[in-house]
Design a protein around this motif. Structure first.
Motif, PDB file in Angstrom:
ATOM      1  N   GLU A  66       0.849  -1.193   0.000  1.00 19.45           N
ATOM      2  CA  GLU A  66       0.000   0.000   0.000  1.00 19.45           C
ATOM      3  C   GLU A  66       0.889   1.249   0.000  1.00 19.45           C
ATOM      4  N   GLY A  67       0.442   2.263  -0.695  1.00 18.14           N
ATOM      5  CA  GLY A  67       1.222   3.498  -0.799  1.00 18.14           C
ATOM      6  C   GLY A  67       1.942   3.623  -2.115  1.00 18.14           C
ATOM      7  N   VAL A  68       2.145   2.470  -2.815  1.00 13.04           N
ATOM      8  CA  VAL A  68       2.709   2.524  -4.165  1.00 13.04           C
ATOM      9  C   VAL A  68       1.592   2.928  -5.123  1.00 13.04           C
ATOM     10  N   THR A  69       1.845   3.937  -5.937  1.00 15.86           N
ATOM     11  CA  THR A  69       0.811   4.466  -6.827  1.00 15.86           C
ATOM     12  C   THR A  69       0.996   4.069  -8.275  1.00 15.86           C
ATOM     13  N   PRO A  88      15.440   0.838 -17.585  1.00 17.45           N
ATOM     14  CA  PRO A  88      14.952   1.484 -16.364  1.00 17.45           C
ATOM     15  C   PRO A  88      13.496   1.106 -16.077  1.00 17.45           C
ATOM     16  N   VAL A  89      13.175   1.006 -14.802  1.00 16.77           N
ATOM     17  CA  VAL A  89      11.810   0.806 -14.316  1.00 16.77           C
ATOM     18  C   VAL A  89      11.559   1.860 -13.241  1.00 16.77           C
ATOM     19  N   TYR A  90      10.363   2.462 -13.262  1.00 20.60           N
ATOM     20  CA  TYR A  90      10.011   3.492 -12.292  1.00 20.60           C
ATOM     21  C   TYR A  90       8.895   2.982 -11.392  1.00 20.60           C
ATOM     22  N   VAL A  91       9.043   3.185 -10.077  1.00 21.10           N
ATOM     23  CA  VAL A  91       7.983   2.895  -9.112  1.00 21.10           C
ATOM     24  C   VAL A  91       7.663   4.199  -8.404  1.00 21.10           C
ATOM     25  N   VAL A 118       8.428   7.637   0.890  1.00 23.71           N
ATOM     26  CA  VAL A 118       9.611   6.828   0.635  1.00 23.71           C
ATOM     27  C   VAL A 118       9.466   5.403   1.153  1.00 23.71           C
ATOM     28  N   GLU A 119       8.806   5.217   2.265  1.00 26.93           N
ATOM     29  CA  GLU A 119       8.793   3.918   2.919  1.00 26.93           C
ATOM     30  C   GLU A 119       8.259   2.789   2.039  1.00 26.93           C
ATOM     31  N   PRO A 120       7.158   2.955   1.310  1.00 25.45           N
ATOM     32  CA  PRO A 120       6.720   1.855   0.436  1.00 25.45           C
ATOM     33  C   PRO A 120       7.762   1.479  -0.615  1.00 25.45           C
ATOM     34  N   LEU A 121       8.554   2.442  -1.060  1.00 29.27           N
ATOM     35  CA  LEU A 121       9.577   2.150  -2.061  1.00 29.27           C
ATOM     36  C   LEU A 121      10.711   1.337  -1.458  1.00 29.27           C
ATOM     37  N   ARG A 122      11.041   1.601  -0.216  1.00 25.76           N
ATOM     38  CA  ARG A 122      12.031   0.765   0.452  1.00 25.76           C
ATOM     39  C   ARG A 122      11.528  -0.683   0.539  1.00 25.76           C
ATOM     40  N   GLN A 123      10.238  -0.833   0.795  1.00 32.76           N
ATOM     41  CA  GLN A 123       9.678  -2.181   0.870  1.00 32.76           C
ATOM     42  C   GLN A 123       9.727  -2.865  -0.496  1.00 32.76           C
ATOM     43  N   VAL A 124       9.435  -2.115  -1.557  1.00 31.67           N
ATOM     44  CA  VAL A 124       9.524  -2.678  -2.904  1.00 31.67           C
ATOM     45  C   VAL A 124      10.930  -3.207  -3.154  1.00 31.67           C
ATOM     46  N   ALA A 125      11.934  -2.388  -2.825  1.00 24.95           N
ATOM     47  CA  ALA A 125      13.321  -2.786  -3.046  1.00 24.95           C
ATOM     48  C   ALA A 125      13.660  -4.062  -2.277  1.00 24.95           C
TER      49      ALA A 125
END
Length: 988
Positions: A564-567, A593-596, A601-608
């Motif tokens: 949740e939080g990733v758009t 390249p891929v963009y998320v 920031v926190e959801p992106l850390r989880q994606v990584a």
């Protein structure tokens, strides 16, 4: 909400367009209106996406160099007709839903002697791009057929023209490049043209924008054309100016008319400008022709003489007074190389510093908030700038060109953190992945502006990629056909504008490459995300990577989970990637390249943290450390396996050697190697009792769940023989003593399983396999070096460095009349030794996001040996343990550098012109290098040589070996790359 992509499989009815006949000849003025409505829709054909019966031809451009392509040489089918196209947008770049009109003129080939009948089908195909060859070529790839339209039969008479017009709308729900192909009735498919669908970019000034571009037309009307397109792509800063002579051709006279027009266009598109000052009028110059450091050519010196420093300052005062709303930075001269650069530069570092002082003085009078900087020539930064302790008093920012090379490493290492670095010229970047990677890497290093935009890098316009855009007729400019690279850059601007990299970055020491951006201020209404994760699985600059063996492969992929939080999740053109019901998605994990996007920031850390690699062609790096004893039975070497993947990898490894030889073990399993971890094992040569020669080819087969492949190396003995040679330039005594040299080629790696004798003749034949060799010996007093290099023509020799005439200045003292004879240019032998653990071995520490992009410094001692131009021989010491980072001698002050002639070193150089062979014998006093323990069983951590065969070019003794990494500070290379000292040598 997560945006999900359209499905890319199945059947779909798509609007293609409307074909109708036009006038017999295309007008120079393109129509700006398109017929819309029921008539347009009635012409639509229903076709499936990814039409099964269409095969895209191989459309590729040959490599221009390692970072570009030559759009003059498309590889495609020959046909007896040709076509030219004019569009209602001269650059064929459209926003979603825009009307497109293409006026097509068909002609018979010049050789045609009868009418040609032409009919077939027009295909609109979404295309991407990929690396085509090892020298930077680009090839189109199909991303699916969008729609098709029949072309009714045309009759083309010799010497006549037939025109057709196609009208349609740009797709409203997808970004990228649509290529038009025509398949004729004879079944030949030919590429016709491209159109690009761009993300909209707002017209507003953004002083902190990362996006920088370069209009290269030489006239104002040409630059207007370029600037309009650059603004569409997302450029917010541009270089302008360059030729001061056009404004102040005569003393006391100022002509701003043409430049006023150029600045007005920059204002119109919401850009800001950096003025590049150069090319002063003749009345400000003292000298005309100056020697150029290339054979038989000269260049003009267009710099102002010291008598006219005041006029130079006055120019910048008037410039900023007039344009300070738009020109917010001044760059003093383009690439002021020390011995004569391009752009009319013939001066010295001292002259350059004075010009920058004058520019700063002039700008300060008009507006102290406008910044002044420059240098451009990365390799001269130390000499031009840091040699003056007060350089920061007149330098607000540093400019660099193509900073990922060795020279750029020096700039980043030496510039204080409070001095901004702008990358104002990258040049050939014709591949989408490369453009975006360059920007990301530069931003991660702290660069404030990154210029990858020269329009002919993004467009096929009849010019070599990277060349100047110089149409001759403003009413009939050359076709500019957008490449996928244009949309890739535009996507990066859309995604990243208004963002900045926070100090904390993800995974600085293992894959994937990940860059985390956060919102600083609004950019465009369409970009509302607050944070972006940009990532890819392999650097396009593979040879600059410490893990250069890695190869993702075109089908490399990974899985991520989106909390949740990733758009949104987007490809390199900004199109959504399909997301499953379980909130997972499969993404490309290669150079793309891929963009998320996310709200924080926190959801992106989880994606990584959830990234799981599913396929990677060569996921591990293999290195072999050579034996340090003769290649007899019982000799040992080390196999090292490094895992840069984001999770553990298990590998099965098999070693193969030529028939008759055997290894223990010949196979092994690494177990799970943790992310960023290394597995090492010792391998013993089990037989035969004695190997022929000092080389052993080794093939290494590796199998992992991600991919399987093989890697080959040529192992060579790395032992320092106990032996005192006769210093006469004849190596027969080395041969008689059984000393085995390292044989040096352009690359010592090979896929072939074949042994070679170490002292084979180095002939002058152009197809000779070996190019050089070297080895070492020692006794109680000296470390001895023997080396040979083959070069058909002997390069120039270095100047005697003890003389005070190694260069000559013109009267007036600022421009070179004769280029310097540096100790490291021309024919010389350079020896790099790693003998101590140095805290300075890392340019950046391992926890710094820049660490992995600049290799470890391993060289403690660097020495050069050569025959001088005046006769006699000399040894020069460039570096000792603890020496500061230096790029080159002799322009910076000697204090603290500890460079100079190495006394007590014996050097013999013998040249055999008939054989094209230069032989070196060197005796270095051990007292000169007290850190070395020259006793039996001791080791030197690493030793390598560079054997130049041209003014700057050379071969490196372990180039191509897995243990070797690119090292920007190993040798004294001007701006050429060197290789690290990784393989140990043992005293016998």
């Amino acid at each position: 909400m997560i945006r999900s992509a359209r499905k890319t499989v199945g059947r779909r009815t798509l609007p293609c367009g409307h074909l109708h006949e036009g006038e017999p000849r295309v007008s120079r003025k393109r129509a700006m209106c398109v017929r819309m409505g029921a008539a347009f829709l009635s012409a639509v054909m229903s076709v499936p996406l990814f039409a099964a019966d269409f095969t895209m031809p191989d459309i590729a451009w040959k490599g221009h160099n390692t970072i570009g392509a030559n759009f003059n040489t498309p590889q495609g089918p020959e046909v007896p007709w040709r076509i030219t196209i004019r569009a209602n947008e001269s650059d064929r770049c459209y926003l979603p839903g825009n009307p497109i009109e293409l006026n097509m003129t068909f002609e018979a080939a010049d050789s045609a002697d009868k009418a040609i009948e032409l009919s077939g089908t027009l295909h609109w195909v979404w295309i991407g791009d990929e690396k085509f060859d090892e020298t930077g070529g680009v090839r189109y790839t199909s991303l699916g057929v969008e729609s098709e339209l029949p072309l009714e039969k045309l009759t083309i008479e010799p010497g006549k023209q037939v025109t057709k017009t196609i009208t349609r709308q740009a797709p409203s729900d997808r970004y990228g490049v649509l290529a038009m192909f025509l398949t004729t009735g004879e079944g030949v498919t030919k590429w016709i043209t491209n159109v690009a669908i761009l993300h909209p970019i707002a017209k507003q000034q953004m002083p902190d924008s990362l996006f920088f571009g370069d209009a290269r037309g030489t006239r104002t009307w040409q630059r207007k054309i370029e600037l309009a397109t650059m603004a569409k792509l997302g450029v917010k800063w541009t270089r302008c100016g360059e030729n001061i002579a056009r404004i102040m051709a005569k003393p006391g006279e100022w002509d701003w008319k043409e430049f006023d027009e150029e600045i007005e266009v920059i204002r119109e598109y919401g850009m800001l400008a950096m003025y590049l000052g150069g090319g002063v009028p003749k009345w400000m110059r003292s000298y005309g022709e100056l020697p150029w450091p290339r054979p038989h050519t000269t260049k003009k010196d267009h710099t102002p003489s010291p008598d006219h420093y005041g006029n130079f300052a006055e120019f910048f005062t008037r410039l900023i007074e007039r344009y300070k709303d738009t020109i917010r930075a001044v760059n003093v001269w383009n690439e002021p190389w020390e011995d004569g650069g391009i752009s009319g530069w013939g001066g010295t570092g001292a002259h350059y510093r004075n010009l920058q002082r004058m520019a700063k003085l002039g700008v300060m009078r008009a507006d102290p908030t406008v910044i002044v900087g420059g240098n451009d020539s990365d390799m001269n930064f130390v000499d031009n700038m840091l040699s003056d302790p007060s350089w920061q008093s007149y330098t607000d920012f540093i400019t660099v060109h193509g900073v990922r090379g060795p020279a750029g490493a020096q700039v980043h290492r030496l510039v204080p953190d409070n001095v901004p670095i702008w990358n104002t010229e990258v040049w050939y970047t014709a591949l989408t992945d490369r453009s975006v990677q360059w920007m990301a890497f530069e931003a991660a290093r702290g660069v404030k502006k990154v210029n990858v935009v020269v329009l002919s890098n993004f467009f096929a316009d009849g010019a070599v990629a990277g060349s100047y855009y110089r149409p001759k007729d403003p009413e009939s400019v050359p076709d500019r056909v957008p490449q996928p690279n244009a949309v890739g850059y535009n996507t990066a601007a859309h995604m990243l504008e208004g963002m900045a990299l926070p100090p904390e970055q993800l995974r600085p020491d293992a894959l994937p490459y990940q860059f985390l951006f956060t919102r600083q201020h609004p950019s465009t209404p369409e970009a509302t995300h607050q944070a972006v994760l940009l990532m890819f699985g392999q650097s396009i600059e593979v040879q600059s990577s410490p893990w250069w063996q890695l190869n993702a492969g075109s089908d490399a992929r990974a899985r991520v989970t989106l909390p949740e939080g990733v758009t949104g999740l987007f490809d390199k053109f900004g199109n959504p990637i399909d997301i499953g019901d379980d909130r997972t998605a499969v993404i490309p994990f290669n150079t793309q390249p891929v963009y998320v996007t996310a709200d924080s920031v926190e959801p992106l850390r989880q994606v990584a943290s959830t990234l799981e690699v599913l396929r990677y062609e060569k996921p591990l790096h293999i290195a072999v450390l050579d034996p340090t004893s003769p290649l007899d039975r019982g000799a040992e070497f080390t196999v090292r396996v490094f895992n840069p993947m984001p999770s553990g990898v298990v590998a099965d490894v098999t070693l193969q050697v030529p028939d008759g030889y055997s290894l223990e073990p010949a196979t092994f399993n690494t177990g799970s190697i943790a992310s960023g971890g290394t597995f090492e094992t010792k391998v013993k040569i089990a037989g035969p009792a004695k190997l022929a020669g000092g080389r052993l080819p080794l093939r290494i087969d590796v199998s992992t769940p991600l991919g399987s492949w093989h890697h080959s190396e040529m192992m060579q003995v790395r032992r320092i023989a106990r032996f005192t040679p006769t210093m006469d330039g004849d190596l027969n005594d080395w041969i008689a003593a059984g000393v085995e040299p390292v044989v040096v080629k352009g690359s010592t790696g090979s896929d072939e399983i074949a042994a070679a004798m170490p002292w084979e003749v180095l002939t002058n034949s152009p197809d000779a396999d070996a190019m050089g060799r070297w080895t070492m010996a020692y006794d109680d007093k000296f470390l001895y070096v023997a080396a040979q290099v083959r070069s058909a023509k002997r390069p120039d020799l270095p100047w005697d460095q003890t003389r005070d005439d190694w260069y000559e200045l013109h009267p007036g003292g600022y421009a070179y009349k004769r280029s310097p004879g540096w100790a490291f240019s021309g024919e010389n032998l350079q020896l790099a030794l790693d003998v101590v653990e140095n805290p300075e071995d890392y340019i950046y520490p391992p926890d710094d996001p820049r660490h992995r992009h600049y290799q470890m410094r391993r060289t403690d001692y660097l020495l050069g040996f050569y025959e001088t131009r005046q006769g006699g021989t000399q040894a020069w010491i460039f570096r000792r343990p603890g020496s500061p980072f230096r790029h080159r001698y002799p322009f910076s002050p000697m204090k603290g550098i500890d460079q100079g002639v190495a006394t007590g070193v014996k050097v013999v150089v013998v040249r055999d012109d008939d054989a094209g062979l230069t032989t070196y014998e060197v005796a270095i006093p051990l007292s000169l290098m007290p850190e070395i323990d020259a006793s039996p069983g001791s080791t030197i951590a690493g030793a390598e040589v560079k054997l130049p065969y041209g003014r700057w070019n050379g071969i490196f003794s372990s180039q191509g070996r897995g243990a070797n990494k690119v090292d920007f500070s190993a040798f004294q290379p001007y701006w050429m790359t060197g290789y690290s000292t990784e393989i140990p040598w043992k005293f016998e």
